[in-house]
Motif scaffolding. Structure first.
Motif, PDB file in Angstrom:
ATOM      1  N   GLY A 107       0.806  -1.220   0.000  1.00  0.00           N
ATOM      2  CA  GLY A 107       0.000   0.000   0.000  1.00  0.00           C
ATOM      3  C   GLY A 107       0.838   1.269   0.000  1.00  0.00           C
ATOM      4  N   ILE A 108       2.011   1.203   0.577  1.00  0.00           N
ATOM      5  CA  ILE A 108       2.887   2.381   0.583  1.00  0.00           C
ATOM      6  C   ILE A 108       3.391   2.652  -0.824  1.00  0.00           C
ATOM      7  CG2 ILE A 108       5.037   3.347   1.501  1.00  0.00           C
ATOM      8  CD1 ILE A 108       4.434   1.751   4.081  1.00  0.00           C
ATOM      9  N   SER A 109       3.807   1.619  -1.526  1.00  0.00           N
ATOM     10  CA  SER A 109       4.230   1.767  -2.913  1.00  0.00           C
ATOM     11  C   SER A 109       3.096   2.338  -3.764  1.00  0.00           C
ATOM     12  CB  SER A 109       4.679   0.412  -3.472  1.00  0.00           C
ATOM     13  OG  SER A 109       4.992   0.501  -4.835  1.00  0.00           O
ATOM     14  N   HIS A 110       1.919   1.786  -3.575  1.00  0.00           N
ATOM     15  CA  HIS A 110       0.745   2.235  -4.343  1.00  0.00           C
ATOM     16  C   HIS A 110       0.460   3.720  -4.100  1.00  0.00           C
ATOM     17  CE1 HIS A 110      -3.034   1.732  -6.496  1.00  0.00           C
ATOM     18  NE2 HIS A 110      -3.618   2.388  -5.512  1.00  0.00           N
ATOM     19  N   THR A 111       0.570   4.139  -2.851  1.00  0.00           N
ATOM     20  CA  THR A 111       0.315   5.537  -2.502  1.00  0.00           C
ATOM     21  C   THR A 111       1.386   6.453  -3.076  1.00  0.00           C
ATOM     22  OG1 THR A 111      -0.807   4.886  -0.457  1.00  0.00           O
ATOM     23  CG2 THR A 111       0.030   7.151  -0.568  1.00  0.00           C
ATOM     24  N   LEU A 112       2.643   6.085  -2.902  1.00  0.00           N
ATOM     25  CA  LEU A 112       3.740   6.953  -3.331  1.00  0.00           C
ATOM     26  C   LEU A 112       3.829   7.104  -4.840  1.00  0.00           C
ATOM     27  CD1 LEU A 112       6.568   5.977  -0.839  1.00  0.00           C
ATOM     28  CD2 LEU A 112       5.224   8.080  -0.876  1.00  0.00           C
ATOM     29  N   LYS A 113       3.547   6.025  -5.573  1.00  0.00           N
ATOM     30  CA  LYS A 113       3.726   6.131  -7.023  1.00  0.00           C
ATOM     31  C   LYS A 113       2.698   7.059  -7.674  1.00  0.00           C
ATOM     32  CE  LYS A 113       1.496   1.814  -8.358  1.00  0.00           C
ATOM     33  NZ  LYS A 113       1.756   0.519  -8.962  1.00  0.00           N
ATOM     34  N   LYS A 114       1.699   7.476  -6.928  1.00  0.00           N
ATOM     35  CA  LYS A 114       0.764   8.478  -7.446  1.00  0.00           C
ATOM     36  C   LYS A 114       1.395   9.870  -7.489  1.00  0.00           C
ATOM     37  CE  LYS A 114      -3.353   6.053  -5.885  1.00  0.00           C
ATOM     38  NZ  LYS A 114      -4.555   6.113  -5.052  1.00  0.00           N
ATOM     39  N   ALA A 115       2.467  10.057  -6.698  1.00  0.00           N
ATOM     40  CA  ALA A 115       3.079  11.380  -6.604  1.00  0.00           C
ATOM     41  C   ALA A 115       4.556  11.414  -6.972  1.00  0.00           C
ATOM     42  CB  ALA A 115       2.910  11.907  -5.173  1.00  0.00           C
ATOM     43  N   VAL A 116       5.211  10.250  -7.010  1.00  0.00           N
ATOM     44  CA  VAL A 116       6.656  10.187  -7.175  1.00  0.00           C
ATOM     45  C   VAL A 116       7.002   9.092  -8.181  1.00  0.00           C
ATOM     46  CG1 VAL A 116       8.817   9.704  -5.944  1.00  0.00           C
ATOM     47  CG2 VAL A 116       6.981  10.895  -4.770  1.00  0.00           C
ATOM     48  N   GLU A 117       8.049   9.315  -8.949  1.00  0.00           N
ATOM     49  CA  GLU A 117       8.531   8.268  -9.853  1.00  0.00           C
ATOM     50  C   GLU A 117       9.235   7.192  -9.028  1.00  0.00           C
ATOM     51  OE1 GLU A 117      11.733   7.554 -13.460  1.00  0.00           O
ATOM     52  OE2 GLU A 117      11.466   9.578 -12.676  1.00  0.00           O
ATOM     53  N   LEU A 118       8.729   5.957  -9.102  1.00  0.00           N
ATOM     54  CA  LEU A 118       9.337   4.827  -8.409  1.00  0.00           C
ATOM     55  C   LEU A 118      10.035   3.942  -9.429  1.00  0.00           C
ATOM     56  CD1 LEU A 118       6.612   3.617  -5.854  1.00  0.00           C
ATOM     57  CD2 LEU A 118       8.610   5.022  -5.413  1.00  0.00           C
ATOM     58  N   THR A 119      11.300   3.643  -9.181  1.00  0.00           N
ATOM     59  CA  THR A 119      12.048   2.740 -10.031  1.00  0.00           C
ATOM     60  C   THR A 119      12.690   1.667  -9.152  1.00  0.00           C
ATOM     61  OG1 THR A 119      14.040   4.124  -9.907  1.00  0.00           O
ATOM     62  CG2 THR A 119      12.544   4.505 -11.775  1.00  0.00           C
ATOM     63  N   SER A 120      13.061   0.552  -9.784  1.00  0.00           N
ATOM     64  CA  SER A 120      13.684  -0.519  -9.007  1.00  0.00           C
ATOM     65  C   SER A 120      14.621  -1.335  -9.870  1.00  0.00           C
ATOM     66  CB  SER A 120      12.613  -1.426  -8.378  1.00  0.00           C
ATOM     67  OG  SER A 120      11.906  -2.113  -9.376  1.00  0.00           O
ATOM     68  N   GLU A 121      15.466  -2.094  -9.183  1.00  0.00           N
ATOM     69  CA  GLU A 121      16.381  -3.026  -9.856  1.00  0.00           C
ATOM     70  C   GLU A 121      16.653  -4.184  -8.919  1.00  0.00           C
ATOM     71  OE1 GLU A 121      20.748  -1.881  -9.902  1.00  0.00           O
ATOM     72  OE2 GLU A 121      19.821   0.076  -9.459  1.00  0.00           O
ATOM     73  N   ILE A 122      17.110  -5.283  -9.506  1.00  0.00           N
ATOM     74  CA  ILE A 122      17.485  -6.469  -8.753  1.00  0.00           C
ATOM     75  C   ILE A 122      18.988  -6.647  -8.867  1.00  0.00           C
ATOM     76  CG2 ILE A 122      17.313  -8.991  -8.633  1.00  0.00           C
ATOM     77  CD1 ILE A 122      14.504  -8.727  -9.817  1.00  0.00           C
ATOM     78  N   ARG A 123      19.622  -6.931  -7.731  1.00  0.00           N
ATOM     79  CA  ARG A 123      21.047  -7.254  -7.726  1.00  0.00           C
ATOM     80  C   ARG A 123      21.239  -8.617  -7.051  1.00  0.00           C
ATOM     81  NH1 ARG A 123      23.582  -1.531  -5.730  1.00  0.00           N
ATOM     82  NH2 ARG A 123      22.969  -0.352  -7.574  1.00  0.00           N
ATOM     83  N   ILE A 124      21.923  -9.484  -7.751  1.00  0.00           N
ATOM     84  CA  ILE A 124      22.303 -10.768  -7.189  1.00  0.00           C
ATOM     85  C   ILE A 124      23.736 -10.606  -6.679  1.00  0.00           C
ATOM     86  CG2 ILE A 124      22.599 -13.243  -7.576  1.00  0.00           C
ATOM     87  CD1 ILE A 124      19.690 -12.285  -7.943  1.00  0.00           C
TER      88      ILE A 124
END
Length: 125
Positions: A107-124
């Motif tokens: 729910g935090i991700s859902h709320t924030l992405k309405k106002a902020v650009e969210l990006t992610s990556e995976i590192r092994i």
């Protein structure tokens, strides 16, 4: 400048650094927001991976944010780095767990992405 928050029976001190008039008795509000996002998605990812029968040896989420220079200083971009260690980790399942967390469960991700650009990556690691 320090304030005590009570969250579900747990007390948490928020403060500013000494350079800003505080006593450094606790985290600042903006980094605490990033930690909340990291905790929310981390709990989802591990729960989903367990259901997929994937158990990494190590898991961590690093969250950073870019803040404006002008007041009100706010996040313009937040980046999550999902770190995993383990033998034969299936990348497709890691990606699916993260996607489900970000799109359906956190729910935090859902709320924030309405106002902020969210990006992610995976590192092994």
């Amino acid at each position: 400048m320090s304030f005590k928050a009570s969250v579900q029976g747990h007390e948490l001190m928020l403060d500013l650094g000494e350079d800003a008039g505080g006593q450094d008795l606790g985290p600042r509000p903006k980094p605490l927001l990033l930690a909340s996002l990291g905790g929310c998605t981390a709990m989802d990812v591990i729960s989903i991976l367990k259901k997929m029968r994937v158990e990494p040896d190590y898991f961590n989420v690093n969250v950073t944010g870019e803040v404006t220079e002008e007041h009100p200083k706010h996040f313009t971009k937040i980046h999550l780095v999902y770190e995993f260690k383990g033998k034969d980790l299936p990348m497709d399942k890691l990606q699916k767990a993260i996607e489900l967390s970000q799109e359906r469960y956190c729910g935090i991700s859902h709320t924030l992405k309405k106002a902020v650009e969210l990006t992610s990556e995976i590192r092994i690691l």
